[in-house]
Design an enzyme around this catalytic site. Structure first.
Site, PDB file in Angstrom:
ATOM      1  N   HIS A   1      -6.919  -2.196   9.073  1.00 38.59           N
ATOM      2  CA  HIS A   1      -6.249  -3.470   8.821  1.00 38.59           C
ATOM      3  C   HIS A   1      -6.441  -4.455   9.981  1.00 38.59           C
ATOM      4  O   HIS A   1      -5.648  -4.457  10.933  1.00 38.59           O
ATOM      5  CB  HIS A   1      -4.753  -3.237   8.585  1.00 38.59           C
ATOM      6  CG  HIS A   1      -4.457  -2.531   7.310  1.00 38.59           C
ATOM      7  ND1 HIS A   1      -4.205  -3.197   6.123  1.00 38.59           N
ATOM      8  CD2 HIS A   1      -4.390  -1.212   7.012  1.00 38.59           C
ATOM      9  CE1 HIS A   1      -3.993  -2.318   5.158  1.00 38.59           C
ATOM     10  NE2 HIS A   1      -4.094  -1.108   5.679  1.00 38.59           N
TER      11      HIS A   1
ATOM     12  N   SER B   1       0.814  -1.214   0.000  1.00 39.13           N
ATOM     13  CA  SER B   1       0.000   0.000   0.000  1.00 39.13           C
ATOM     14  C   SER B   1       0.846   1.262   0.000  1.00 39.13           C
ATOM     15  O   SER B   1       0.351   2.346  -0.307  1.00 39.13           O
ATOM     16  CB  SER B   1      -0.934   0.015   1.218  1.00 39.13           C
ATOM     17  OG  SER B   1      -1.847  -1.056   1.178  1.00 39.13           O
TER      18      SER B   1
ATOM     19  N   CYS C   1      -9.360  -1.945   3.424  1.00 38.58           N
ATOM     20  CA  CYS C   1      -8.620  -0.749   3.017  1.00 38.58           C
ATOM     21  C   CYS C   1      -9.006  -0.332   1.591  1.00 38.58           C
ATOM     22  O   CYS C   1     -10.082   0.205   1.384  1.00 38.58           O
ATOM     23  CB  CYS C   1      -7.126  -0.981   3.173  1.00 38.58           C
ATOM     24  SG  CYS C   1      -6.160   0.555   3.164  1.00 38.58           S
TER      25      CYS C   1
ATOM     26  N   GLU D   1      -5.744  -7.428   9.924  1.00 39.20           N
ATOM     27  CA  GLU D   1      -4.677  -8.434   9.831  1.00 39.20           C
ATOM     28  C   GLU D   1      -3.358  -7.902  10.375  1.00 39.20           C
ATOM     29  O   GLU D   1      -2.351  -8.623  10.344  1.00 39.20           O
ATOM     30  CB  GLU D   1      -4.485  -8.859   8.375  1.00 39.20           C
ATOM     31  CG  GLU D   1      -3.613  -7.964   7.532  1.00 39.20           C
ATOM     32  CD  GLU D   1      -4.216  -6.614   7.194  1.00 39.20           C
ATOM     33  OE1 GLU D   1      -3.495  -5.732   6.722  1.00 39.20           O
ATOM     34  OE2 GLU D   1      -5.435  -6.425   7.426  1.00 39.20           O
TER      35      GLU D   1
END
Length: 383
Positions: A348, A46, A256, A350
Protein backbone atom coordinates in the site's frame (compact mmCIF):
# COMPACT_ATOMS: atom_id res chain seq x y z
CA UNK A 1 -16.60 -6.97 32.97
CA UNK A 2 -18.71 -9.27 30.77
CA UNK A 3 -16.96 -12.45 29.67
CA UNK A 4 -16.18 -13.22 26.03
CA UNK A 5 -14.47 -16.01 24.15
CA UNK A 6 -12.56 -16.22 20.86
CA UNK A 7 -13.02 -19.62 19.20
CA UNK A 8 -10.82 -20.82 16.32
CA UNK A 9 -11.84 -23.37 13.73
CA UNK A 10 -9.42 -25.96 15.13
CA UNK A 11 -11.19 -25.83 18.51
CA UNK A 12 -8.69 -23.56 20.26
CA UNK A 13 -10.42 -21.20 22.73
CA UNK A 14 -9.26 -17.95 24.32
CA UNK A 15 -11.30 -16.49 27.18
CA UNK A 16 -11.29 -12.73 27.69
CA UNK A 17 -13.52 -9.71 28.29
CA UNK A 18 -16.32 -8.34 26.12
CA UNK A 19 -15.27 -5.25 24.18
CA UNK A 20 -17.36 -3.15 21.84
CA UNK A 21 -20.78 -4.49 20.89
CA UNK A 22 -22.12 -7.66 22.54
CA UNK A 23 -23.23 -10.72 20.64
CA UNK A 24 -21.61 -13.09 18.17
CA UNK A 25 -19.56 -12.50 15.04
CA UNK A 26 -17.66 -14.70 12.59
CA UNK A 27 -14.82 -14.24 10.14
CA UNK A 28 -11.35 -15.32 9.15
CA UNK A 29 -8.97 -14.67 12.07
CA UNK A 30 -5.92 -12.65 10.98
CA UNK A 31 -3.28 -10.62 12.80
CA UNK A 32 -1.92 -7.17 12.01
CA UNK A 33 1.54 -6.11 13.21
CA UNK A 34 1.02 -2.34 13.02
CA UNK A 35 1.74 -0.44 16.22
CA UNK A 36 -0.20 2.60 14.96
CA UNK A 37 -3.10 3.24 12.63
CA UNK A 38 -5.81 1.09 14.18
CA UNK A 39 -8.52 3.48 12.94
CA UNK A 40 -7.24 3.15 9.38
CA UNK A 41 -7.14 -0.63 9.80
CA UNK A 42 -10.73 -0.80 11.05
CA UNK A 43 -12.01 1.29 8.14
CA UNK A 44 -9.96 -0.46 5.43
CA UNK A 45 -12.50 -2.35 3.24
CA UNK A 46 -9.85 -5.02 2.57
CA UNK A 47 -10.58 -6.37 6.06
CA UNK A 48 -14.21 -7.17 5.26
CA UNK A 49 -15.02 -10.72 6.33
CA UNK A 50 -12.17 -10.89 8.85
CA UNK A 51 -11.69 -10.80 12.61
CA UNK A 52 -8.56 -8.70 13.12
CA UNK A 53 -6.16 -9.22 16.01
CA UNK A 54 -3.69 -6.44 16.83
CA UNK A 55 -0.26 -7.72 17.89
CA UNK A 56 0.55 -4.39 19.57
CA UNK A 57 -0.69 -4.82 23.14
CA UNK A 58 -2.04 -1.33 23.91
CA UNK A 59 -4.77 -0.17 21.51
CA UNK A 60 -7.05 2.87 21.61
CA UNK A 61 -5.02 5.50 23.44
CA UNK A 62 -5.36 8.07 20.63
CA UNK A 63 -9.11 7.53 20.37
CA UNK A 64 -10.89 8.14 17.06
CA UNK A 65 -11.45 11.22 14.94
CA UNK A 66 -13.24 12.29 11.77
CA UNK A 67 -10.08 12.74 9.67
CA UNK A 68 -8.41 9.33 9.67
CA UNK A 69 -11.11 6.89 8.44
CA UNK A 70 -10.21 5.30 5.11
CA UNK A 71 -13.83 4.71 4.08
CA UNK A 72 -17.41 5.32 5.07
CA UNK A 73 -17.55 2.74 7.89
CA UNK A 74 -15.76 0.08 9.92
CA UNK A 75 -15.42 -3.10 7.87
CA UNK A 76 -13.82 -5.68 10.18
CA UNK A 77 -16.17 -8.43 11.33
CA UNK A 78 -14.56 -8.45 14.77
CA UNK A 79 -11.67 -6.92 16.72
CA UNK A 80 -9.20 -8.45 19.18
CA UNK A 81 -6.72 -6.66 21.45
CA UNK A 82 -4.92 -7.39 24.68
CA UNK A 83 -5.20 -4.09 26.57
CA UNK A 84 -7.63 -1.45 25.26
CA UNK A 85 -6.78 1.97 26.64
CA UNK A 86 -9.01 3.17 29.46
CA UNK A 87 -8.43 6.82 28.54
CA UNK A 88 -8.19 8.83 25.31
CA UNK A 89 -5.14 11.05 25.08
CA UNK A 90 -4.81 12.91 21.79
CA UNK A 91 -5.73 16.46 20.81
CA UNK A 92 -7.27 15.27 17.51
CA UNK A 93 -9.64 12.76 19.12
CA UNK A 94 -13.37 13.41 19.30
CA UNK A 95 -14.37 10.01 20.63
CA UNK A 96 -13.13 6.72 22.05
CA UNK A 97 -12.45 3.50 20.17
CA UNK A 98 -14.71 1.60 22.58
CA UNK A 99 -17.66 3.86 21.81
CA UNK A 100 -17.00 3.63 18.06
CA UNK A 101 -17.03 -0.17 18.16
CA UNK A 102 -20.35 -0.11 19.99
CA UNK A 103 -21.85 2.47 17.63
CA UNK A 104 -20.86 0.44 14.55
CA UNK A 105 -21.96 -2.87 16.05
CA UNK A 106 -18.49 -4.42 16.03
CA UNK A 107 -18.16 -7.34 18.45
CA UNK A 108 -14.73 -7.47 20.04
CA UNK A 109 -12.74 -9.19 22.75
CA UNK A 110 -9.95 -7.94 24.99
CA UNK A 111 -7.83 -9.39 27.76
CA UNK A 112 -6.64 -12.40 25.74
CA UNK A 113 -3.01 -13.40 25.22
CA UNK A 114 -2.63 -12.00 21.71
CA UNK A 115 0.90 -13.39 21.50
CA UNK A 116 -0.45 -16.91 21.93
CA UNK A 117 -3.18 -16.36 19.33
CA UNK A 118 -0.65 -14.94 16.86
CA UNK A 119 1.66 -17.92 17.38
CA UNK A 120 -1.25 -20.25 16.77
CA UNK A 121 -2.20 -18.52 13.51
CA UNK A 122 1.44 -18.47 12.36
CA UNK A 123 1.82 -22.19 13.06
CA UNK A 124 -1.53 -23.43 11.78
CA UNK A 125 -2.44 -20.66 9.32
CA UNK A 126 -5.37 -18.28 9.41
CA UNK A 127 -8.71 -19.98 9.94
CA UNK A 128 -12.38 -19.38 10.51
CA UNK A 129 -13.18 -17.99 13.92
CA UNK A 130 -15.86 -16.43 16.08
CA UNK A 131 -16.19 -14.07 19.03
CA UNK A 132 -18.98 -14.73 21.52
CA UNK A 133 -19.93 -12.21 24.23
CA UNK A 134 -22.98 -11.27 26.26
CA UNK A 135 -25.52 -14.11 26.30
CA UNK A 136 -23.67 -15.83 23.44
CA UNK A 137 -20.61 -16.33 25.67
CA UNK A 138 -22.67 -18.82 27.68
CA UNK A 139 -23.45 -21.02 24.67
CA UNK A 140 -22.23 -24.59 24.85
CA UNK A 141 -18.62 -24.74 23.57
CA UNK A 142 -19.56 -27.46 21.09
CA UNK A 143 -22.30 -25.23 19.66
CA UNK A 144 -19.91 -22.28 19.43
CA UNK A 145 -17.41 -24.42 17.50
CA UNK A 146 -20.18 -25.71 15.20
CA UNK A 147 -21.18 -22.13 14.38
CA UNK A 148 -17.57 -21.17 13.66
CA UNK A 149 -17.04 -24.12 11.34
CA UNK A 150 -20.23 -23.30 9.43
CA UNK A 151 -18.93 -19.81 8.58
CA UNK A 152 -17.60 -18.57 5.25
CA UNK A 153 -14.21 -19.72 3.96
CA UNK A 154 -12.24 -16.91 2.32
CA UNK A 155 -11.09 -19.24 -0.47
CA UNK A 156 -13.34 -18.80 -3.48
CA UNK A 157 -15.15 -15.88 -1.88
CA UNK A 158 -15.96 -12.74 -3.90
CA UNK A 159 -16.53 -9.78 -1.57
CA UNK A 160 -16.21 -6.90 -4.01
CA UNK A 161 -19.94 -6.24 -4.19
CA UNK A 162 -20.10 -5.88 -0.40
CA UNK A 163 -17.62 -3.02 -0.22
CA UNK A 164 -17.88 -1.20 -3.57
CA UNK A 165 -19.91 1.95 -4.20
CA UNK A 166 -23.23 1.55 -5.98
CA UNK A 167 -23.01 4.65 -8.19
CA UNK A 168 -20.01 6.35 -9.73
CA UNK A 169 -18.78 9.71 -8.47
CA UNK A 170 -16.15 12.25 -9.46
CA UNK A 171 -13.29 13.92 -7.60
CA UNK A 172 -11.84 17.07 -9.12
CA UNK A 173 -8.11 17.25 -9.82
CA UNK A 174 -5.79 19.48 -7.83
CA UNK A 175 -3.89 21.98 -9.96
CA UNK A 176 -3.51 21.39 -13.68
CA UNK A 177 -5.61 18.51 -15.01
CA UNK A 178 -3.52 15.83 -16.72
CA UNK A 179 -6.29 13.41 -17.57
CA UNK A 180 -9.13 11.19 -16.38
CA UNK A 181 -8.38 8.08 -14.33
CA UNK A 182 -11.12 5.50 -13.88
CA UNK A 183 -10.85 3.88 -10.45
CA UNK A 184 -12.53 0.51 -10.06
CA UNK A 185 -13.71 0.48 -6.45
CA UNK A 186 -12.98 -2.99 -5.12
CA UNK A 187 -12.58 -1.55 -1.63
CA UNK A 188 -10.70 1.66 -2.36
CA UNK A 189 -9.27 3.80 0.45
CA UNK A 190 -9.80 7.56 0.69
CA UNK A 191 -6.05 8.24 0.79
CA UNK A 192 -5.64 6.56 -2.61
CA UNK A 193 -8.16 8.91 -4.17
CA UNK A 194 -6.53 11.94 -2.54
CA UNK A 195 -3.08 10.98 -3.86
CA UNK A 196 -4.41 10.53 -7.40
CA UNK A 197 -6.25 13.87 -7.36
CA UNK A 198 -3.15 15.58 -5.91
CA UNK A 199 -1.22 14.57 -9.02
CA UNK A 200 -3.62 16.25 -11.40
CA UNK A 201 -5.94 13.37 -12.16
CA UNK A 202 -9.66 13.86 -12.52
CA UNK A 203 -10.80 10.78 -10.60
CA UNK A 204 -13.93 8.87 -11.57
CA UNK A 205 -14.73 6.19 -8.98
CA UNK A 206 -16.66 3.32 -10.53
CA UNK A 207 -18.69 0.51 -8.95
CA UNK A 208 -17.17 -2.94 -9.26
CA UNK A 209 -20.04 -3.99 -11.53
CA UNK A 210 -19.11 -1.57 -14.35
CA UNK A 211 -19.13 -3.17 -17.80
CA UNK A 212 -16.47 -3.02 -20.49
CA UNK A 213 -18.84 -0.96 -22.65
CA UNK A 214 -19.43 1.57 -19.86
CA UNK A 215 -15.69 1.85 -19.28
CA UNK A 216 -15.01 2.45 -22.99
CA UNK A 217 -17.77 5.07 -23.12
CA UNK A 218 -16.02 6.89 -20.31
CA UNK A 219 -12.84 6.94 -22.46
CA UNK A 220 -10.41 7.29 -19.53
CA UNK A 221 -6.77 8.25 -19.95
CA UNK A 222 -5.85 5.64 -17.35
CA UNK A 223 -7.32 2.82 -15.28
CA UNK A 224 -6.72 2.00 -11.63
CA UNK A 225 -7.77 -1.14 -9.71
CA UNK A 226 -7.91 -0.69 -5.94
CA UNK A 227 -7.27 -2.87 -2.93
CA UNK A 228 -10.11 -5.01 -1.67
CA UNK A 229 -11.15 -8.20 0.15
CA UNK A 230 -11.75 -11.71 -1.08
CA UNK A 231 -10.15 -14.33 -3.31
CA UNK A 232 -8.86 -13.01 -6.67
CA UNK A 233 -9.66 -16.36 -8.29
CA UNK A 234 -13.35 -15.51 -7.80
CA UNK A 235 -13.14 -12.25 -9.80
CA UNK A 236 -13.30 -13.45 -13.39
CA UNK A 237 -15.40 -10.47 -14.54
CA UNK A 238 -12.83 -7.98 -13.23
CA UNK A 239 -10.03 -9.91 -14.94
CA UNK A 240 -11.89 -9.82 -18.27
CA UNK A 241 -12.55 -6.08 -17.84
CA UNK A 242 -8.86 -5.44 -17.24
CA UNK A 243 -7.74 -7.58 -20.17
CA UNK A 244 -9.97 -5.57 -22.48
CA UNK A 245 -8.54 -2.29 -21.21
CA UNK A 246 -4.97 -3.56 -21.58
CA UNK A 247 -5.66 -4.58 -25.17
CA UNK A 248 -7.03 -1.07 -25.77
CA UNK A 249 -3.71 0.34 -24.56
CA UNK A 250 -5.12 2.07 -21.45
CA UNK A 251 -2.34 2.73 -18.89
CA UNK A 252 -2.94 0.71 -15.72
CA UNK A 253 -1.88 0.82 -12.08
CA UNK A 254 -3.10 -1.65 -9.47
CA UNK A 255 -2.65 -1.88 -5.71
CA UNK A 256 -3.02 -5.01 -3.54
CA UNK A 257 -6.11 -6.79 -4.92
CA UNK A 258 -5.45 -4.83 -8.10
CA UNK A 259 -2.00 -6.43 -8.27
CA UNK A 260 -3.51 -9.90 -7.99
CA UNK A 261 -6.02 -9.11 -10.73
CA UNK A 262 -3.25 -7.80 -13.01
CA UNK A 263 -1.39 -11.05 -12.38
CA UNK A 264 -4.45 -13.02 -13.44
CA UNK A 265 -5.06 -10.76 -16.46
CA UNK A 266 -1.49 -11.38 -17.61
CA UNK A 267 -2.09 -15.13 -17.32
CA UNK A 268 -0.53 -15.99 -13.96
CA UNK A 269 -2.20 -17.80 -11.10
CA UNK A 270 -2.85 -16.77 -7.51
CA UNK A 271 -2.72 -18.70 -4.24
CA UNK A 272 -3.59 -18.29 -0.57
CA UNK A 273 -0.80 -17.49 1.87
CA UNK A 274 -0.66 -19.42 5.17
CA UNK A 275 -1.20 -16.31 7.32
CA UNK A 276 -0.74 -13.40 4.92
CA UNK A 277 0.98 -10.04 5.35
CA UNK A 278 -0.76 -7.46 7.50
CA UNK A 279 0.86 -4.49 9.17
CA UNK A 280 3.13 -1.54 8.42
CA UNK A 281 6.61 -3.04 8.72
CA UNK A 282 7.05 -5.38 5.74
CA UNK A 283 10.45 -5.13 3.97
CA UNK A 284 10.18 -5.16 0.16
CA UNK A 285 13.04 -4.83 -2.32
CA UNK A 286 12.67 -2.97 -5.61
CA UNK A 287 14.56 -5.29 -7.95
CA UNK A 288 15.30 -2.47 -10.39
CA UNK A 289 17.04 -0.17 -7.93
CA UNK A 290 17.95 -2.58 -5.14
CA UNK A 291 16.32 -0.18 -2.68
CA UNK A 292 14.54 -1.72 0.30
CA UNK A 293 11.23 -0.13 1.29
CA UNK A 294 9.38 -0.61 4.58
CA UNK A 295 5.79 -1.02 3.47
CA UNK A 296 2.20 -1.41 4.63
CA UNK A 297 0.38 -4.64 3.76
CA UNK A 298 -3.00 -6.27 4.03
CA UNK A 299 -3.38 -9.38 1.91
CA UNK A 300 -3.93 -13.09 2.28
CA UNK A 301 -3.45 -14.02 -1.40
CA UNK A 302 -0.50 -13.56 -3.74
CA UNK A 303 0.48 -13.83 -7.40
CA UNK A 304 2.26 -16.96 -8.60
CA UNK A 305 4.75 -15.53 -11.09
CA UNK A 306 8.41 -16.47 -11.71
CA UNK A 307 10.96 -14.34 -9.87
CA UNK A 308 14.09 -13.66 -11.89
CA UNK A 309 14.40 -12.87 -15.58
CA UNK A 310 11.39 -11.40 -17.41
CA UNK A 311 8.96 -13.97 -18.71
CA UNK A 312 6.32 -13.94 -21.42
CA UNK A 313 2.77 -13.24 -20.34
CA UNK A 314 0.77 -16.47 -20.77
CA UNK A 315 -2.17 -14.28 -21.85
CA UNK A 316 -0.24 -12.63 -24.69
CA UNK A 317 0.73 -9.24 -23.24
CA UNK A 318 4.46 -9.52 -23.92
CA UNK A 319 7.30 -9.62 -21.43
CA UNK A 320 6.55 -9.20 -17.72
CA UNK A 321 8.92 -8.88 -14.79
CA UNK A 322 8.43 -9.31 -11.07
CA UNK A 323 9.46 -5.84 -9.94
CA UNK A 324 9.26 -6.18 -6.13
CA UNK A 325 9.83 -9.08 -3.74
CA UNK A 326 9.10 -9.50 -0.02
CA UNK A 327 12.36 -10.07 1.84
CA UNK A 328 10.69 -12.12 4.56
CA UNK A 329 9.35 -14.92 2.37
CA UNK A 330 10.05 -14.12 -1.32
CA UNK A 331 6.39 -13.45 -2.10
CA UNK A 332 5.78 -11.49 -5.32
CA UNK A 333 5.10 -7.85 -4.34
CA UNK A 334 4.96 -6.14 -7.73
CA UNK A 335 4.55 -6.70 -11.47
CA UNK A 336 5.78 -4.59 -14.37
CA UNK A 337 4.64 -5.19 -17.95
CA UNK A 338 7.52 -4.31 -20.28
CA UNK A 339 5.60 -4.05 -23.56
CA UNK A 340 2.38 -2.39 -22.42
CA UNK A 341 1.83 0.53 -19.97
CA UNK A 342 0.88 -1.45 -16.87
CA UNK A 343 2.32 -2.10 -13.43
CA UNK A 344 1.12 -2.97 -9.94
CA UNK A 345 2.26 -3.55 -6.37
CA UNK A 346 0.94 -5.86 -3.71
CA UNK A 347 1.48 -3.43 -0.84
CA UNK A 348 0.00 0.00 0.00
CA UNK A 349 1.92 3.09 -1.20
CA UNK A 350 -1.00 5.21 0.00
CA UNK A 351 -0.66 4.00 3.64
CA UNK A 352 -2.21 6.86 5.59
CA UNK A 353 -0.68 5.83 8.91
CA UNK A 354 2.66 5.30 7.19
CA UNK A 355 5.22 4.37 6.20
CA UNK A 356 5.48 6.49 3.06
CA UNK A 357 8.52 4.87 1.42
CA UNK A 358 6.51 3.83 -1.63
CA UNK A 359 4.46 6.96 -2.21
CA UNK A 360 6.62 7.71 -5.28
CA UNK A 361 4.65 5.04 -7.17
CA UNK A 362 1.84 7.53 -7.70
CA UNK A 363 4.39 9.79 -9.43
CA UNK A 364 5.50 6.84 -11.56
CA UNK A 365 1.89 6.27 -12.58
CA UNK A 366 1.44 9.95 -13.44
CA UNK A 367 4.61 9.93 -15.58
CA UNK A 368 3.51 6.76 -17.38
CA UNK A 369 0.13 8.28 -18.22
CA UNK A 370 1.69 11.52 -19.47
CA UNK A 371 4.11 9.57 -21.65
CA UNK A 372 1.35 7.40 -23.10
CA UNK A 373 -0.96 10.35 -23.78
CA UNK A 374 1.87 12.28 -25.48
CA UNK A 375 2.77 9.29 -27.63
CA UNK A 376 -0.84 8.97 -28.79
CA UNK A 377 -1.00 12.66 -29.63
CA UNK A 378 2.21 12.43 -31.67
CA UNK A 379 0.89 9.40 -33.51
CA UNK A 380 -2.27 11.31 -34.47
CA UNK A 381 -0.21 14.27 -35.68
CA UNK A 382 1.91 11.98 -37.88
CA UNK A 383 -1.23 10.76 -39.58
Amino acid sequence: MDPAVLVLEDGTRYVGRAWGARGRTFGEAVFSTGMTGYQETLTDPSYAGQIVLMTAPHIGITGVNDEDPESRRIWVNGFVARDPSRVVSNFRANGSLDDQLVADGVVGISGVDTRAVTRRLRDAGVMRSGIFSGADAALDPAEQLRLVRSGEDMRGLNLSDRVSVIAQYRIAPEGERIGLVAVLDLGVKESTLRYLAARGFEVMVLPQSVSAEQLRDLDPDALFFSNGPGDPSASDAHVALLQGALRDGVPFFGICFGNQLLGRALGFGTYKLPFGHRGINQPVVDKTTGRVEITSHNHGFAVDAPIGAPTRSPAGFGLVEVSHVNLNDNVVEGLNALEIPAFSVQYHPEAAAGPHDANYLFDRFRDMVLTTVAARANKKDDK
